[in-house]
Structures are given as C-alpha cells and as structure tokens.
Design a protein around this motif. Structure first.
Motif, PDB file in Angstrom:
ATOM      1  N   UNK A 270       0.705  -1.223   0.056  1.00  0.00           N
ATOM      2  CA  UNK A 270      -0.075  -0.160   0.104  1.00  0.00           C
ATOM      3  C   UNK A 270       0.740   1.226   0.094  1.00  0.00           C
ATOM      4  N   UNK A 271       1.900   1.142   0.609  1.00  0.00           N
ATOM      5  CA  UNK A 271       2.899   2.486   0.791  1.00  0.00           C
ATOM      6  C   UNK A 271       3.415   2.645  -0.728  1.00  0.00           C
ATOM      7  N   UNK A 272       3.816   1.385  -1.288  1.00  0.00           N
ATOM      8  CA  UNK A 272       4.341   1.582  -2.440  1.00  0.00           C
ATOM      9  C   UNK A 272       3.389   2.205  -3.592  1.00  0.00           C
ATOM     10  N   UNK A 273       2.172   1.825  -3.297  1.00  0.00           N
ATOM     11  CA  UNK A 273       1.002   2.295  -4.257  1.00  0.00           C
ATOM     12  C   UNK A 273       0.831   3.675  -4.044  1.00  0.00           C
TER      13      UNK A 273
ATOM     14  N   UNK B 101     -10.364  -3.911  -1.974  1.00  0.00           N
ATOM     15  CA  UNK B 101      -9.645  -2.809  -1.676  1.00  0.00           C
ATOM     16  C   UNK B 101     -10.211  -1.775  -0.832  1.00  0.00           C
ATOM     17  N   UNK B 102     -11.615  -1.613  -1.109  1.00  0.00           N
ATOM     18  CA  UNK B 102     -12.369  -0.802  -0.081  1.00  0.00           C
ATOM     19  C   UNK B 102     -12.291  -1.296   1.242  1.00  0.00           C
ATOM     20  N   UNK B 103     -12.197  -2.618   1.536  1.00  0.00           N
ATOM     21  CA  UNK B 103     -12.062  -3.135   3.019  1.00  0.00           C
ATOM     22  C   UNK B 103     -10.613  -2.596   3.373  1.00  0.00           C
TER      23      UNK B 103
ATOM     24  N   UNK C 184      -9.570   8.427   2.467  1.00  0.00           N
ATOM     25  CA  UNK C 184      -8.414   9.417   2.420  1.00  0.00           C
ATOM     26  C   UNK C 184      -8.198   9.527   1.048  1.00  0.00           C
ATOM     27  N   UNK C 185      -7.400  11.100   0.950  1.00  0.00           N
ATOM     28  CA  UNK C 185      -6.886  11.044  -0.639  1.00  0.00           C
ATOM     29  C   UNK C 185      -5.312  11.147  -0.561  1.00  0.00           C
TER      30      UNK C 185
ATOM     31  N   UNK D  11      -5.090   4.755  -5.763  1.00  0.00           N
ATOM     32  CA  UNK D  11      -3.729   4.304  -6.002  1.00  0.00           C
ATOM     33  C   UNK D  11      -3.465   2.797  -5.925  1.00  0.00           C
ATOM     34  N   UNK D  12      -4.481   1.960  -4.690  1.00  0.00           N
ATOM     35  CA  UNK D  12      -3.823   0.642  -4.601  1.00  0.00           C
ATOM     36  C   UNK D  12      -4.487  -0.033  -5.772  1.00  0.00           C
TER      37      UNK D  12
END
Length: 186
Positions: free
Chosen positions: A19-22, A53-55, A61-62, A183-184
């Motif tokens: 997620x951080x990479x996304x 992904x929504x879970x 958040x943006x 982003x993810x």
C-alpha cells in the motif's frame, strides 16, 4: 542483534508495504507511508475485487504529496516507532526508505496534552535511515537538511493525524483528490 534490542525493517513485501508503494508510485514520491491503523483488512490470494480494496482503505483518504526535510522524516519515524515493540496504529509501512530501531533506548518523544508531537528530548531510537535514490538505484543515507517528497494520506500530511504535527508546515505539492483506494487499484 542477539539480544533482540534492534529491529531492522525487512524487505519482505507485506500488504502495508504494498500500500505504501502504491501511494509512492501513484504520485512519484521518494517515500510512501501508510500507518498500520489505517489498514483495515487483508487481501486473500486469488482474484481481488474493488470491494476487497475498499475493505483495506475504507476511510476515503486522499493521496497527498508533500515536500519535507530529512529531519521531518526522522521525527515522523521516531514518533511512529515510539511504542515499538508494543502494537500501535502508527506503525509505519513504507516504500522507498529503510531504517533500524534500537529498542534498548527508551523513547524520548515529547507530546503535548493532545498526544501531538512536540519534539524529541533525548537520543533517537531510529537510525541508519536510508532513502532510495531512483537515479543511482541504491539506498543512500538520509540528509537531515535536504528535502524529500513523501506520499501519504491527507489524514497525516494535512490533518496531522495520530499526532504527526511535524507535518504541519509541509509544502503540499499534490492534493488532487485521488483516493488511497484508487492508488492501490492501479
């Protein structure tokens, strides 16, 4: 080390680091940051739906790109790791950066009555901080006086959530409304 008083961030990929990479790659940042408390679900192997992904990112958040000093990054890491090895929602999942933590040093993070970052009163627990240089393709020691770009949720970079007030003066470069889940998705 053998006494167990040091954590070295491993390079094994997990959902948080993915997620951080996304976040990082979606805006071309030097560093991507996602807090452990912001991840609300795992993703199972196999087909992944948008609802999956929504879970993971249910808060809308943006993705924000900010320019901050190396010192600000060091302060953020120190605050995020102040309770380690105890579990804490601030635990950082990162991309484009590595660091170590010496848990034999007691945390000396200062917070105000609202649990917001107020500084560090003693020795830092985080050390050996390195930022990935895309040009040289190697991790290089952070320069506390230089500026880096960081991608994270608006909750941190704009709202200074979880007490991360070291970001209050961050120069916001991108805040165009792209959601973290978008982003993810890419």
């Amino acid at each position: 080390d053998e006494e167990g008083n040091r954590l070295v961030r491993n390079t094994e990929t997990n959902l948080g680091d993915l997620c951080a990479e996304a976040m990082r790659s979606s805006v071309g940042a030097d560093i991507g940051y996602v807090n452990g408390g912001g991840l609300r679900s795992d993703i199972s192997l196999g087909d992944v739906t948008f609802n999956d992904l929504l879970n993971v990112f249910p808060f809308n958040n943006t993705v924000v790109l900010a320019k901050v000093s190396g010192q600000t990054i060091k302060d953020m890491l120190e605050m995020a790791m102040m309770k380690w090895p105890a579990e804490d929602g601030c635990f950082p999942h990162l991309s484009g950066i590595s660091f170590s933590v010496n848990t034999s040093i007691p945390s000396s993070v200062l917070t105000n009555e609202a649990d917001e970052f107020d500084g560090v009163a003693g020795e830092y627990r985080v050390y050996d901080i390195k930022v990935y240089n895309r040009e040289t393709q190697v991790y290089e020691a952070i320069n506390l006086d230089e500026y880096y770009t960081i991608a994270a949720a608006n909750y941190y970079l704009i709202d200074c959530g979880s007490g991360m007030t070291m970001f209050k003066d961050a120069e916001i470069l991108i805040n165009d409304g792209m959601l973290d889940v978008e982003a993810l998705e890419y």
